[in-house]
Design a protein around this motif. Structure first.
Motif, PDB file in Angstrom:
ATOM      1  N   ILE A   1       2.916 -17.311   0.504  1.00  0.00           N
ATOM      2  CA  ILE A   1       3.809 -16.145   0.477  1.00  0.00           C
ATOM      3  C   ILE A   1       4.079 -15.743  -0.965  1.00  0.00           C
ATOM      4  O   ILE A   1       4.470 -16.569  -1.780  1.00  0.00           O
ATOM      5  N   GLN A   2       3.854 -14.476  -1.251  1.00  0.00           N
ATOM      6  CA  GLN A   2       4.269 -13.932  -2.540  1.00  0.00           C
ATOM      7  C   GLN A   2       5.503 -13.074  -2.259  1.00  0.00           C
ATOM      8  O   GLN A   2       5.410 -12.026  -1.616  1.00  0.00           O
ATOM      9  N   GLU A   3       6.667 -13.561  -2.700  1.00  0.00           N
ATOM     10  CA  GLU A   3       7.930 -12.897  -2.339  1.00  0.00           C
ATOM     11  C   GLU A   3       8.008 -11.496  -2.939  1.00  0.00           C
ATOM     12  O   GLU A   3       8.374 -10.538  -2.285  1.00  0.00           O
TER      13      GLU A   3
ATOM     14  N   GLY B   1       0.843  -1.182   0.000  1.00  0.00           N
ATOM     15  CA  GLY B   1       0.000   0.000   0.000  1.00  0.00           C
ATOM     16  C   GLY B   1       0.878   1.231   0.000  1.00  0.00           C
ATOM     17  O   GLY B   1       0.870   2.024   0.944  1.00  0.00           O
ATOM     18  N   THR B   2       1.651   1.403  -1.072  1.00  0.00           N
ATOM     19  CA  THR B   2       2.577   2.542  -1.108  1.00  0.00           C
ATOM     20  C   THR B   2       1.822   3.868  -1.191  1.00  0.00           C
ATOM     21  O   THR B   2       2.314   4.883  -0.728  1.00  0.00           O
ATOM     22  N   ARG B   3       0.611   3.839  -1.767  1.00  0.00           N
ATOM     23  CA  ARG B   3      -0.129   5.105  -1.906  1.00  0.00           C
ATOM     24  C   ARG B   3      -0.744   5.554  -0.584  1.00  0.00           C
ATOM     25  O   ARG B   3      -1.159   6.697  -0.450  1.00  0.00           O
ATOM     26  N   ILE B   4      -0.809   4.638   0.362  1.00  0.00           N
ATOM     27  CA  ILE B   4      -1.454   5.004   1.633  1.00  0.00           C
ATOM     28  C   ILE B   4      -0.407   5.312   2.719  1.00  0.00           C
ATOM     29  O   ILE B   4      -0.736   5.541   3.876  1.00  0.00           O
TER      30      ILE B   4
ATOM     31  N   SER C   1       4.516  -9.062  -8.117  1.00  0.00           N
ATOM     32  CA  SER C   1       4.606  -8.901  -9.566  1.00  0.00           C
ATOM     33  C   SER C   1       3.264  -9.120 -10.242  1.00  0.00           C
ATOM     34  O   SER C   1       3.210  -9.540 -11.385  1.00  0.00           O
ATOM     35  N   GLY C   2       2.200  -8.867  -9.514  1.00  0.00           N
ATOM     36  CA  GLY C   2       0.887  -8.885 -10.154  1.00  0.00           C
ATOM     37  C   GLY C   2      -0.099  -9.798  -9.461  1.00  0.00           C
ATOM     38  O   GLY C   2       0.262 -10.686  -8.695  1.00  0.00           O
ATOM     39  N   THR C   3      -1.372  -9.540  -9.758  1.00  0.00           N
ATOM     40  CA  THR C   3      -2.444 -10.265  -9.065  1.00  0.00           C
ATOM     41  C   THR C   3      -2.534 -11.733  -9.499  1.00  0.00           C
ATOM     42  O   THR C   3      -2.858 -12.599  -8.681  1.00  0.00           O
TER      43      THR C   3
HETATM   44  P1  TTP Z   1      -2.854  -2.683  -5.433  1.00  0.00           P
HETATM   45  O1  TTP Z   1      -3.794  -1.777  -4.690  1.00  0.00           O
HETATM   46  O2  TTP Z   1      -2.692  -2.512  -6.892  1.00  0.00           O
HETATM   47  O3  TTP Z   1      -1.409  -2.625  -4.780  1.00  0.00           O
HETATM   48  P2  TTP Z   1      -1.013  -2.321  -3.290  1.00  0.00           P
HETATM   49  O4  TTP Z   1      -1.999  -2.927  -2.353  1.00  0.00           O
HETATM   50  O5  TTP Z   1       0.407  -2.769  -3.065  1.00  0.00           O
HETATM   51  O6  TTP Z   1      -1.103  -0.734  -3.136  1.00  0.00           O
HETATM   52  P3  TTP Z   1      -0.226   0.447  -3.809  1.00  0.00           P
HETATM   53  O7  TTP Z   1      -0.574   0.470  -5.267  1.00  0.00           O
HETATM   54  O8  TTP Z   1      -0.686   1.656  -3.079  1.00  0.00           O
HETATM   55  O9  TTP Z   1       1.235   0.166  -3.559  1.00  0.00           O
HETATM   56  O10 TTP Z   1      -3.267  -4.212  -5.185  1.00  0.00           O
HETATM   57  C1  TTP Z   1      -4.559  -4.727  -5.298  1.00  0.00           C
HETATM   58  C2  TTP Z   1      -4.708  -5.945  -4.415  1.00  0.00           C
HETATM   59  O11 TTP Z   1      -3.909  -7.048  -4.818  1.00  0.00           O
HETATM   60  C3  TTP Z   1      -4.320  -5.689  -3.000  1.00  0.00           C
HETATM   61  O12 TTP Z   1      -5.191  -6.455  -2.196  1.00  0.00           O
HETATM   62  C4  TTP Z   1      -2.903  -6.204  -2.923  1.00  0.00           C
HETATM   63  C5  TTP Z   1      -2.924  -7.350  -3.870  1.00  0.00           C
HETATM   64  N1  TTP Z   1      -1.713  -7.633  -4.603  1.00  0.00           N
HETATM   65  C6  TTP Z   1      -0.975  -8.744  -4.267  1.00  0.00           C
HETATM   66  O13 TTP Z   1      -1.319  -9.476  -3.323  1.00  0.00           O
HETATM   67  N2  TTP Z   1       0.132  -9.019  -5.002  1.00  0.00           N
HETATM   68  C7  TTP Z   1       0.525  -8.257  -6.061  1.00  0.00           C
HETATM   69  O14 TTP Z   1       1.533  -8.579  -6.700  1.00  0.00           O
HETATM   70  C8  TTP Z   1      -0.268  -7.099  -6.391  1.00  0.00           C
HETATM   71  C9  TTP Z   1       0.135  -6.210  -7.524  1.00  0.00           C
HETATM   72  C10 TTP Z   1      -1.370  -6.839  -5.642  1.00  0.00           C
END
Ligand code: TTP
Length: 393
Positions: A77-79, A11-14, A82-84
């Motif tokens: 664990i997601q090290e 949550g870098t934006r928060i 790199s995406g959802t």
């Molecule tokens: P985001 O809100 O895109 O990312 P974030 O939570 O790190 O916030 P910010 O952009 O402020 O840095 O993520 C959407 C959701 O997916 C959130 O629940 C976190 C999760 N997520 C992961 O678990 N792994 C990932 O690689 C990504 C990109 C997101």
């Protein structure tokens, strides 16, 4: 059905609120944000929850444990973030049937999650005014036919709300190539499910993606309003509690206090004497609102103290913040313009006429500090007595 809940993000934006706590574990009413999602999944019938964790993973583990509401909890664990799709792929070893994917930093209306589970394969959609900013779903005869990311000419106003119920076969489709922005996206998995199955859209009445600090306030505005009035703590006869107010056991409300709900005062917190608390306010565990303090539409994280003669409006105070006597928060511009806030170095509009300050954990203000609207105080920042602070620090 199993539920995979994504909670690996920082949550870098928060920031700075996520300095020690991952965004999905920030407080929304009586629970961390992610617990609202996990609860909705369990209420919809999830028989196992897999939490994908990474940043400050122990905070998530400590809260949910290995069993939560009698449902087994597993952790993947997601090290690296790199995406959802990569996040769900990290949970693949646990998946052995149809599975739902939900975001730990989104708030969904729980009835829609019930429907999502019932109608698997399905995806939650929400009607939005500006679909070009979202992943947009096309439908024909009640079935989703396509998803396009941020189209210039959106075919519908149905945005993808990031909640999916996938068939078991999708487990084999999780390794998608990186997108243009370099992330492995769950929407590419969805595209394949759409190709192979009749996927139903489930429309959400209400949905929130919490990314920035003022959205945490809005999340609390929503969920505090759903609490039912309950007074279990110690409340003076000389206090007045109006509307939707919850005083948890172990909380204290002293004489001369006026509270206008929705307000939640959590265990170990104290309010008063002679304090005024109003409008969607969370006073979290062990927080203190002291004599002649007014708090409006704010979140006071665990251990935050506003001890005497202060005003806090439309603000988020991190853990163990201490505001000195006479600290006053400005939450309105004289030109009535929207308040701006710095997100990752850029000044952006909050879209709010009223917004105060965001104070990271352990911020301390000197007596009679004035804080201007839209200010960010980093973890541990301090101010001098009598100072007017109008720049982030
Ligand atoms: P985001 O809100 O895109 O990312 P974030 O939570 O790190 O916030 P910010 O952009 O402020 O840095 O993520 C959407 C959701 O997916 C959130 O629940 C976190 C999760 N997520 C992961 O678990 N792994 C990932 O690689 C990504 C990109 C997101």
């Amino acid at each position: 059905m199993q539920a995979v809940v994504l909670a690996a993000g920082e949550g870098t934006r928060i920031r700075p609120l996520s300095a020690a706590v991952p965004k999905p574990m920030l407080p929304v009413a009586d629970r961390p944000m992610a617990a609202h999602t996990v609860d909705a999944a369990i209420d919809a019938g999830a028989d196992e929850v897999v939490l994908v964790i990474g940043y400050e993973a122990d905070t998530v583990r400590e809260y949910f444990g290995t069993e939560y509401r009698d449902v087994p909890i597993n952790y993947a664990i997601q090290e690296e973030q790199s995406g959802t799709a990569d996040a769900v792929n990290a949970a693949r070893e646990y998946i052995d049937g149809a599975f739902a994917v939900l975001n730990g930093d989104n708030l969904y209306d729980p009835a829609a999650i019930d429907e999502l589970f019932e109608r698997c394969p399905a995806v939650c959609a929400v009607e939005v005014d500006q679909p070009q900013n979202y992943g947009v779903l096309s439908t024909t005869d009640g079935t989703i036919t396509d998803i396009v990311e941020k189209p210039a000419d959106p075919p519908t106003n149905l945005a993808n709300a990031g909640a999916y119920a996938f068939p078991e076969e999708a487990r084999a489709w999780l390794e998608v190539p990186a997108s243009e922005r370099g992330e492995h996206e769950i929407t590419d998995v969805l595209a394949q499910v759409i190709d192979e199955y009749a996927v139903s859209p489930v429309t959400l009445e209400r949905w929130m993606d919490v990314g920035r600090p003022w959205e945490l306030l809005e999340a609390n505005e929503w969920k505090l309003d759903t609490l039912e009035r309950r007074i279990d703590g110690e409340v003076s006869d000389q206090a007045r509690l109006e509307g939707n107010v919850v005083i948890e056991e172990g909380a204290t409300v002293e004489s001369g206090v006026v509270i206008e709900g929705p307000v939640l005062v959590r265990s170990g917190a104290t309010v008063g004497p002679n304090a005024y608390v109003r409008g969607a306010t969370l006073i979290d565990e062990g927080a203190t609102v002291g004599h002649a303090v007014e708090v409006k539409n704010s979140v006071l994280s665990p251990g935050a103290t506003v001890g005497h003669l202060s005003y806090v409006g439309d603000s988020v105070l991190g853990r163990d913040v201490n505001f000195g006597a006479g600290t006053t928060v400005g939450n309105l511009r004289h030109d009535d313009g929207d308040i701006k806030f710095t997100v990752k170095g850029d000044r952006v509009s909050t879209g709010r006429r009223k917004f105060g300050v965001v104070a990271g954990d352990e911020v301390k203000t000197g007596i009679n500090t004035s804080l201007t609207p839209g200010l960010k105080l980093e973890t541990g920042a301090t101010t001098h007595p009598g100072e007017t602070v109008d720049r982030d620090r």
